[in-house]
Design a protein around this motif. Structure first.
Motif, mmCIF file in Angstrom:
data_model
loop_
_atom_site.group_PDB
_atom_site.id
_atom_site.type_symbol
_atom_site.label_atom_id
_atom_site.label_comp_id
_atom_site.label_asym_id
_atom_site.label_seq_id
_atom_site.Cartn_x
_atom_site.Cartn_y
_atom_site.Cartn_z
ATOM 1 N N GLU A 1 -4.776 -4.622 -5.090
ATOM 2 C CA GLU A 1 -5.820 -3.731 -4.571
ATOM 3 C C GLU A 1 -5.287 -2.719 -3.571
ATOM 4 O O GLU A 1 -6.012 -1.814 -3.138
ATOM 5 C CB GLU A 1 -6.932 -4.569 -3.922
ATOM 6 N N ALA A 2 -4.000 -2.836 -3.203
ATOM 7 C CA ALA A 2 -3.441 -2.046 -2.109
ATOM 8 C C ALA A 2 -3.626 -0.546 -2.292
ATOM 9 O O ALA A 2 -3.883 0.180 -1.331
ATOM 10 C CB ALA A 2 -1.962 -2.377 -1.945
ATOM 11 N N GLY A 3 -3.487 -0.052 -3.522
ATOM 12 C CA GLY A 3 -3.566 1.393 -3.723
ATOM 13 C C GLY A 3 -4.959 1.944 -3.891
ATOM 14 O O GLY A 3 -5.131 3.163 -3.988
ATOM 15 N N PHE A 4 -5.978 1.074 -3.889
ATOM 16 C CA PHE A 4 -7.319 1.541 -4.238
ATOM 17 C C PHE A 4 -7.912 2.497 -3.197
ATOM 18 O O PHE A 4 -8.268 3.644 -3.513
ATOM 19 C CB PHE A 4 -8.253 0.346 -4.441
ATOM 20 N N THR A 5 -8.041 2.037 -1.958
ATOM 21 C CA THR A 5 -8.714 2.854 -0.945
ATOM 22 C C THR A 5 -7.986 4.167 -0.660
ATOM 23 O O THR A 5 -8.628 5.229 -0.607
ATOM 24 C CB THR A 5 -8.919 2.053 0.347
ATOM 25 N N PRO A 6 -6.650 4.184 -0.473
ATOM 26 C CA PRO A 6 -6.005 5.489 -0.269
ATOM 27 C C PRO A 6 -6.152 6.421 -1.457
ATOM 28 O O PRO A 6 -6.212 7.640 -1.293
ATOM 29 C CB PRO A 6 -4.531 5.131 -0.001
ATOM 30 N N THR A 7 -6.231 5.847 -2.672
ATOM 31 C CA THR A 7 -6.438 6.703 -3.847
ATOM 32 C C THR A 7 -7.817 7.352 -3.803
ATOM 33 O O THR A 7 -7.964 8.539 -4.111
ATOM 34 C CB THR A 7 -6.296 5.876 -5.141
ATOM 35 N N ILE A 8 -8.827 6.583 -3.413
ATOM 36 C CA ILE A 8 -10.172 7.145 -3.292
ATOM 37 C C ILE A 8 -10.207 8.196 -2.179
ATOM 38 O O ILE A 8 -10.824 9.265 -2.332
ATOM 39 C CB ILE A 8 -11.206 6.040 -3.034
ATOM 40 N N TYR A 9 -9.555 7.907 -1.069
ATOM 41 C CA TYR A 9 -9.497 8.888 0.016
ATOM 42 C C TYR A 9 -8.843 10.178 -0.480
ATOM 43 O O TYR A 9 -9.309 11.290 -0.187
ATOM 44 C CB TYR A 9 -8.701 8.336 1.203
ATOM 45 N N TYR A 10 -7.743 10.045 -1.195
ATOM 46 C CA TYR A 10 -7.062 11.234 -1.705
ATOM 47 C C TYR A 10 -7.944 11.976 -2.712
ATOM 48 O O TYR A 10 -7.999 13.217 -2.720
ATOM 49 C CB TYR A 10 -5.736 10.838 -2.357
ATOM 50 N N PHE A 11 -8.632 11.235 -3.558
ATOM 51 C CA PHE A 11 -9.556 11.823 -4.523
ATOM 52 C C PHE A 11 -10.614 12.671 -3.812
ATOM 53 O O PHE A 11 -10.969 13.767 -4.263
ATOM 54 C CB PHE A 11 -10.201 10.701 -5.332
ATOM 55 N N ILE A 12 -11.111 12.178 -2.695
ATOM 56 C CA ILE A 12 -12.108 12.920 -1.911
ATOM 57 C C ILE A 12 -11.534 14.256 -1.448
ATOM 58 O O ILE A 12 -12.213 15.296 -1.493
ATOM 59 C CB ILE A 12 -12.593 12.077 -0.718
ATOM 60 N N THR A 13 -10.269 14.248 -1.017
ATOM 61 C CA THR A 13 -9.678 15.508 -0.527
ATOM 62 C C THR A 13 -9.518 16.532 -1.631
ATOM 63 O O THR A 13 -9.464 17.737 -1.358
ATOM 64 C CB THR A 13 -8.297 15.264 0.120
ATOM 65 N N THR A 14 -9.431 16.079 -2.898
ATOM 66 C CA THR A 14 -9.291 17.040 -3.990
ATOM 67 C C THR A 14 -10.632 17.598 -4.451
ATOM 68 O O THR A 14 -10.659 18.590 -5.181
ATOM 69 C CB THR A 14 -8.593 16.390 -5.200
ATOM 70 N N TRP A 15 -11.725 16.982 -4.028
ATOM 71 C CA TRP A 15 -13.042 17.398 -4.504
ATOM 72 C C TRP A 15 -13.870 18.142 -3.457
ATOM 73 O O TRP A 15 -14.916 18.709 -3.789
ATOM 74 C CB TRP A 15 -13.832 16.192 -5.013
ATOM 75 N N PHE A 16 -13.443 18.120 -2.197
ATOM 76 C CA PHE A 16 -14.249 18.735 -1.151
ATOM 77 C C PHE A 16 -13.385 19.616 -0.267
ATOM 78 O O PHE A 16 -12.239 19.271 0.049
ATOM 79 C CB PHE A 16 -14.955 17.667 -0.308
ATOM 80 N N VAL A 17 -13.957 20.738 0.133
ATOM 81 C CA VAL A 17 -13.271 21.608 1.077
ATOM 82 C C VAL A 17 -13.257 20.935 2.440
ATOM 83 O O VAL A 17 -13.923 19.928 2.665
ATOM 84 C CB VAL A 17 -13.951 22.988 1.160
ATOM 85 N N ARG A 18 -12.529 21.510 3.346
ATOM 86 C CA ARG A 18 -12.287 20.849 4.632
ATOM 87 C C ARG A 18 -13.561 20.554 5.411
ATOM 88 O O ARG A 18 -13.653 19.541 6.096
ATOM 89 C CB ARG A 18 -11.339 21.717 5.465
ATOM 90 N N GLU B 1 0.816 -1.214 0.000
ATOM 91 C CA GLU B 1 0.000 0.000 0.000
ATOM 92 C C GLU B 1 0.849 1.263 0.000
ATOM 93 O O GLU B 1 0.641 2.164 -0.812
ATOM 94 C CB GLU B 1 -0.950 0.005 1.196
ATOM 95 N N VAL B 2 1.812 1.347 0.901
ATOM 96 C CA VAL B 2 2.636 2.552 0.969
ATOM 97 C C VAL B 2 3.574 2.679 -0.237
ATOM 98 O O VAL B 2 3.703 3.767 -0.815
ATOM 99 C CB VAL B 2 3.425 2.588 2.293
ATOM 100 N N PRO B 3 4.253 1.595 -0.681
ATOM 101 C CA PRO B 3 5.136 1.729 -1.853
ATOM 102 C C PRO B 3 4.433 2.202 -3.124
ATOM 103 O O PRO B 3 5.077 2.779 -4.005
ATOM 104 C CB PRO B 3 5.688 0.309 -2.040
ATOM 105 N N THR B 4 3.128 1.967 -3.244
ATOM 106 C CA THR B 4 2.427 2.395 -4.457
ATOM 107 C C THR B 4 2.049 3.870 -4.429
ATOM 108 O O THR B 4 1.510 4.388 -5.419
ATOM 109 C CB THR B 4 1.141 1.571 -4.671
#
Length: 480
Positions: free
Chosen positions: A125-142, A75-78
């Protein structure tokens, strides 16, 4: 910071709600597909797989758990690959690889091949959930991130409710087919879930939009307005950048990850052991339920926890106090754990289990706090570290809790251990909130949200939770 200072403008609220309705159903649906694939072996095992492949309980547990080993290791290496490839392209690649591996898994001839494929599936599948989490941070204010994160987490939680129903239906239908003798229902289950992941590439390619200017569901004026609001929030956050390697060496994501581990441990324990506890009602309380009634009762704590998580997420968005809410939820869950020891009837015991589930499902509130401390590529790698430690709880919680129950002969000691772990989660929740406040004070050069001081006259209102640093021209690519 006064509540009114953090209340979003009417335009921000309107556009954020519009984005929630457009972005989160897809993100949540993809998360549900991912977790159904993860749990597919757990459903297939008792439905014929263990018997057909000659799996002992130990071998079955190994096949289930080795997925998490691959997941945590990769997960982290990806993180660097994900931030360079971009959200949409990276998620599509992950779906293609894991869907293909899942389909191949359906044809496993023995436990050795299945174990290798499960490990590779976890790595894919390791990179999937953190990618979605990061995607959320780019689409919504704090102020809208806590709700978005919880919506995603709740969608994932549905896998433990829908999973048994879907699995049973597919396996029964597969066993009724003419070729069931050579390709039984449990293999059909694994195959169809793999196909579902492959089919999901299409909506992912269309729906994981990089920037508001690419969103056809926003009018041109709305695109400009929402992009400006996101940019203003990112500028206001003004979090310093650091490289992925610096983030990995940073102590903060590892400590936050330990808190996420603690709450996830409680959540996974409830999902795994609640059916066992409900089945024990007959011995403990003299009650009798059929299998359908037991399944419904087992789902009550998860549903209560999900409802509670949505509620606290809305409060966190309004106040910016995700860490404080984690503390309260963890303490509530610890009380619930201790209550399970003395509960005198099934209703009280289900209420106690629901309290533990409320704490466990509130763990996702750590994610908006991570995005208040880190930004850009460092935000992705920090999210990956925190999420991998939470995922590791899925591997160890059944083992440790089961061992404690075996040694003591009852579930009481297991829940007392969870109460202590939730105490650790509460302490780390408080520490993480302080880290977020300190980062905001340092980046803004003004009193932080923990000071109870309003911004200076004429200053822009600070939204209580943050967006990562500015993305590249393609919206979802960030350099490390």
């Amino acid at each position: 910071m006064p509540l009114e200072a953090s209340t979003p403008s009417a335009e921000l609220a309107r556009l954020s709600r519009k984005a929630l309705w457009r972005i989160m159903p897809l993100a949540g649906g993809l998360g549900l597909v991912a977790f159904l694939d993860r749990l597919s072996i757990a459903f297939a095992g008792p439905m014929g797989m263990n018997e057909d492949l000659g799996l002992s309980a130990t071998m079955f547990g190994f096949v289930v758990g080795i997925f998490t080993i691959g997941y945590v290791l990769f997960e982290v290496p990806t993180a660097g690959l994900a931030t360079k490839a971009g959200t949409r392209r990276w998620v599509m690649q992950i779906l293609a690889v894991w869907g293909t591996l899942q389909c191949i898994l359906a044809f496993s001839p023995n436990v050795e091949v299945m174990a290798v494929l499960r490990f590779l599936l976890g790595a894919a599948e390791a990179g999937f959930t953190p990618t979605i989490y990061y995607f959320i941070t780019t689409w919504f204010v704090r102020s809208y991130r806590p709700l978005a994160f919880v919506i995603y987490g709740t969608s994932i939680g549905l896998s433990s409710i829908l999973g048994p129903l879907v699995a049973t239906s597919i396996v029964n239908a597969g066993n009724a087919l003419p070729f069931a003798a050579s390709f039984p229902g449990w293999r059909m289950l694994l195959l169809l879930l793999g196909v579902l992941a492959l089919v999901s590439i299409l909506p992912a390619s269309r729906g994981l939009i990089a920037t508001p200017h690419d969103a056809k569901w926003l009018t041109p004026p709305e695109q400009d307005s929402y992009a400006s609001l996101l940019a203003a929030d990112a500028e206001d956050a003004n979090i310093g950048h650091q490289s992925i390697s610096q983030t990995i060496r940073d102590w903060r994501p590892w400590v936050i990850g330990l808190g996420f581990f603690a709450l996830n441990y409680a959540s996974y324990t409830i999902q795994v052991w609640t059916p066992t506890v409900v089945l024990g009602f007959e011995t403990q309380f003299g009650t009798t339920f059929n299998s359908y009634q037991s399944a419904l009762l087992s789902g009550i704590p998860v549903l209560v926890g999900a409802t509670y998580a949505v509620f606290v997420a809305r409060v966190a968005g309004r106040t910016g106090n995700s860490g404080v809410l984690i503390v309260g939820s963890a303490v509530l869950g610890a009380v619930g754990c201790l209550w399970t020891v003395v509960a005198g009837n099934p209703i009280l015991l289900l209420m106690a289990l629901a309290m533990v589930s409320m704490a466990g499902q509130s763990g996702v509130l750590y994610m908006p706090l991570v995005s208040r401390v880190f930004s850009g590529a460092s935000a992705y790698s920090a999210i990956a570290i925190v999420n991998s430690m939470g995922a590791f709880a899925a591997f160890v919680s059944p083992i440790i809790t089961g061992w404690v129950i075996d040694v003591t002969g009852n579930t009481n000691a297991g829940f007392i251990f969870i109460a202590a772990l939730l105490g650790v989660g509460a302490v780390i929740g408080f520490v993480t909130q302080r880290l977020a406040w300190r980062t905001e004070r340092r980046s803004n050069g003004a009193p932080g949200v923990d000071d109870g001081v309003a911004p200076p006259a004429g200053a822009a209102a600070v939204v209580p939770v943050d967006v990562p640093g500015a993305a590249s021209a393609e919206g979802d690519k960030v350099t490390s």
